[in-house]
Each structure stands twice: as C-alpha cells, then as structure tokens.
Motif scaffolding. Structure first.
Motif, PDB file in Angstrom:
ATOM      1  N   VAL A  56       0.839  -1.200   0.000  1.00  0.00           N
ATOM      2  CA  VAL A  56       0.000   0.000   0.000  1.00  0.00           C
ATOM      3  C   VAL A  56       0.873   1.249   0.000  1.00  0.00           C
ATOM      4  N   ASN A  57       0.605   2.155  -0.928  1.00  0.00           N
ATOM      5  CA  ASN A  57       1.364   3.406  -1.041  1.00  0.00           C
ATOM      6  C   ASN A  57       0.467   4.564  -0.601  1.00  0.00           C
ATOM      7  N   ASN A  58       0.518   4.881   0.688  1.00  0.00           N
ATOM      8  CA  ASN A  58      -0.362   5.915   1.231  1.00  0.00           C
ATOM      9  C   ASN A  58      -0.167   7.290   0.600  1.00  0.00           C
ATOM     10  N   PRO A  59       1.070   7.747   0.366  1.00  0.00           N
ATOM     11  CA  PRO A  59       1.211   9.067  -0.260  1.00  0.00           C
ATOM     12  C   PRO A  59       0.502   9.158  -1.602  1.00  0.00           C
ATOM     13  N   GLN A  60       0.611   8.116  -2.401  1.00  0.00           N
ATOM     14  CA  GLN A  60      -0.069   8.126  -3.695  1.00  0.00           C
ATOM     15  C   GLN A  60      -1.585   8.124  -3.520  1.00  0.00           C
ATOM     16  N   LEU A  61      -2.073   7.352  -2.531  1.00  0.00           N
ATOM     17  CA  LEU A  61      -3.516   7.279  -2.302  1.00  0.00           C
ATOM     18  C   LEU A  61      -4.076   8.611  -1.818  1.00  0.00           C
ATOM     19  N   VAL A  62      -3.294   9.333  -0.994  1.00  0.00           N
ATOM     20  CA  VAL A  62      -3.712  10.665  -0.558  1.00  0.00           C
ATOM     21  C   VAL A  62      -3.674  11.633  -1.740  1.00  0.00           C
ATOM     22  N   ALA A  63      -2.613  11.573  -2.513  1.00  0.00           N
ATOM     23  CA  ALA A  63      -2.451  12.496  -3.632  1.00  0.00           C
ATOM     24  C   ALA A  63      -3.558  12.350  -4.664  1.00  0.00           C
ATOM     25  N   THR A  64      -4.025  11.124  -4.873  1.00  0.00           N
ATOM     26  CA  THR A  64      -5.063  10.888  -5.883  1.00  0.00           C
ATOM     27  C   THR A  64      -6.479  11.043  -5.331  1.00  0.00           C
ATOM     28  N   GLY A  65      -6.600  11.228  -4.010  1.00  0.00           N
ATOM     29  CA  GLY A  65      -7.915  11.398  -3.403  1.00  0.00           C
ATOM     30  C   GLY A  65      -8.573  10.111  -2.969  1.00  0.00           C
TER      31      GLY A  65
END
Length: 317
Positions: A56-65
């Motif tokens: 799981v890549n949390n920064p990417q998930l936050v960045a994409t909404g």
C-alpha cells in the motif's frame, strides 16, 4: 458538534477516509480508540479507517484522493514526495520517536550498532529511503550487508547470527513468544532523528477543509490519551475486527512498550501536546537527510509540513 441542530435537523457528519501505515495493530491504537469510543463522531466526523500493508502506497492514495488523510512511517517521506511534485503535507506527528529497531539475538553478543558493521541485516525496501543511509553515514554500514526482509520471523528464529529490522513495540515480543532472546537497538535512542506516524493531507484539503483536519487531529489526540492511559479494550476489539490474526497479548505488550519508550508522548508533547512538531526538529531531520545523501538540491523541508494544526497544548493537562 455533531449533535448540533440546524433548521430542526441534526448536522451531517463529515466523512473522512483515513489510511494507516500498516495492517491493523496496537501501534494504531489511538486512532482505533477514537473510532471505538465515538470520539470522532463527537467532533462531527464519520471516519473510516483503512488498514495499510506492504503493497500500500499511502502518499499516492492521498495524492489521488483515494484517501483523505493517511499515516506515513517517516518524516522523510513528505519531504521526498513534495520534491517529486506529489502534494502530500505532514500536518501532525503522532510518534515523537521513530520506533524502528535493529534486532539481534543476545547470543551474538552485540554491544552497539557499530558492532553490526559488515554483518548481514534483513531490511525492507523502505530502509533505503530512510534509516539505512543514516546507518551508512554514522556507523559505516555498506549496501552489501542488506538482505531482504519479508516480515516473516522464521529466518530470524532459525539463525542465531541473524539481524533484522522491526518496531520496538512488535518484533521483539513476537520472537520472545517463540523462545528467542532478542537484543534490541532502538535507532531513535542511537541518534536517528525522525518523526513517525506522520498524519498527511493533500495541499488542497488543507486549504479548503482545514476544520476537518483540525477536528480529526483533536479527536485522534483524545483517542491516543485514552488508549495510553485508560482502558484500551475497545480499541483492541476493533483492531482484531480488521486483523483477526492479531493476538491480544501482542497488543497489550505493544502498548506497554510504546509507553515505556515514549513513542507517542515524550519530548515536545509534554508542553505542546500529542502530535507536536517543531521547525527545529524538521530542520534537524532535513540536515540528517543531507548528511546521508537523501536530501537533494531543490528540496525545501518547510514545503513538506505545516504547524497550523498542532502545538496548541491540547490534551497536555
């Protein structure tokens, strides 16, 4: 707040999707306590906790909404990601100490981290962007020492000369249950300067919904205070719902060790409150990154975090 009446109808709760930095465990206890006790609802929030994991890549998930807020395992990450154009900003540090350790068997006789120079060490890929460059700089470690860490204790238990990474609140007790005698070296107590459990948010959410972030942080602070000082049983039950393999005795020991080592509540939190961050510590972290070669030209640590939501003394008393 959620119970306030407007035009004869109850005010709707603001939905928040929050991602943890690993599968559900006691290290997320404050967030689960806030959920289990209805603290988030008290602050007008409907929070969904989304467990993380190795893929799981949390920064990417936050960045994409895909996530509204997420926990990051190191202060290094928002600095690195903002330089890469990923708008993920640190808004609170729920761990004042990074709980990462190197763990060996007592039978190996290591007295310090320096004794591990030249020895094979099992580490995750994440280590290369965080503590491993620091170990190279401070203790002369070399990349040929690195071995893959699969989050499986079998290889460590089978080899008395093995060394592996872990969390001070997790792996040592896990291997003790299997009869091993771990020797633990907490990197934070050996000079590794870092925050962890960094709550991160998109830049546009900070600008458009600051009240949601502030309420989430306050509710989470209440959750952590309750988890660390009161009855944590409801948090344990919710954690086990998300992670049925998690054992109660492991969670109890993790909580004890987090308190013992001051992972959540130590240093600046004594005056500024849980979640505290300071410009001085962020600058020290950035300087450490520069010394180990992780901070590249053009990086600005102040673009990676904001202090607008923390250091208000909330919960200190």
């Amino acid at each position: 707040m959620a119970a306030g009446l407007f035009g004869g109808e109850a005010q709707a709760l603001d939905k928040v999707k929050f991602g943890t930095d690993w599968i559900a465990e006691a290290e997320h206890g404050g967030f689960y306590q806030a959920k289990a006790l209805g603290i988030y609802e008290k602050y007008g929030l409907d929070v969904e906790i989304v467990p993380g994991g190795p893929q799981v890549n949390n920064p990417q998930l936050v960045a994409t909404g895909a996530l509204d807020l997420a926990s990051l395992s190191s202060a290094y990450l928002p600095i690195i990601y903002t330089k890469e154009g990923i708008p993920v900003i640190g808004v609170a540090a729920f761990y004042q100490k990074n709980p990462t350790i190197l763990m060996a068997h007592k039978e190996a006789g290591f007295k310090s981290l320096a004794d591990m120079k030249g020895k094979p060490i099992m580490v995750s890929s994440y280590a290369q962007d965080s503590y491993w460059p620091w170990l190279r700089t401070k203790f002369g470690f070399t990349d040929d020492q690195m071995r893959p860490y699969t989050f499986n204790q079998g290889p460590f238990l089978a080899d008395k000369s093995a060394i592996e990474q872990g969390y001070v609140s997790s792996e040592p007790y896990t291997v003790e249950l299997e009869g091993a005698h771990p020797q633990v070296f907490l990197l934070a107590d050996n000079g590794f300067n870092d925050y962890a459990s960094i709550l991160s948010a998109r830049k546009d959410m900070i600008e458009k919904k600051p009240d949601v972030i502030e309420r989430f942080i306050k509710a989470s602070i209440e959750g952590w205070i309750s988890f660390l000082t009161q009855d944590p049983s409801k948090a344990y039950a919710l954690i086990q719902k998300d992670n049925p393999d998690m054992k109660l005795e492991v969670m109890k020991r993790a909580r004890e060790l987090m308190i013992q080592y001051g992972i959540v509540d130590s240093g600046d939190t004594k005056k500024l409150g849980i979640g505290a961050m300071t410009d001085e510590k962020w600058a020290a972290i950035f300087k450490q990154m520069q010394a180990s070669g992780l901070a590249k030209e053009g990086m600005d640590p102040k673009s990676a975090y904001t202090l607008q939501f923390v250091n208000k003394g909330f919960g200190v008393k």
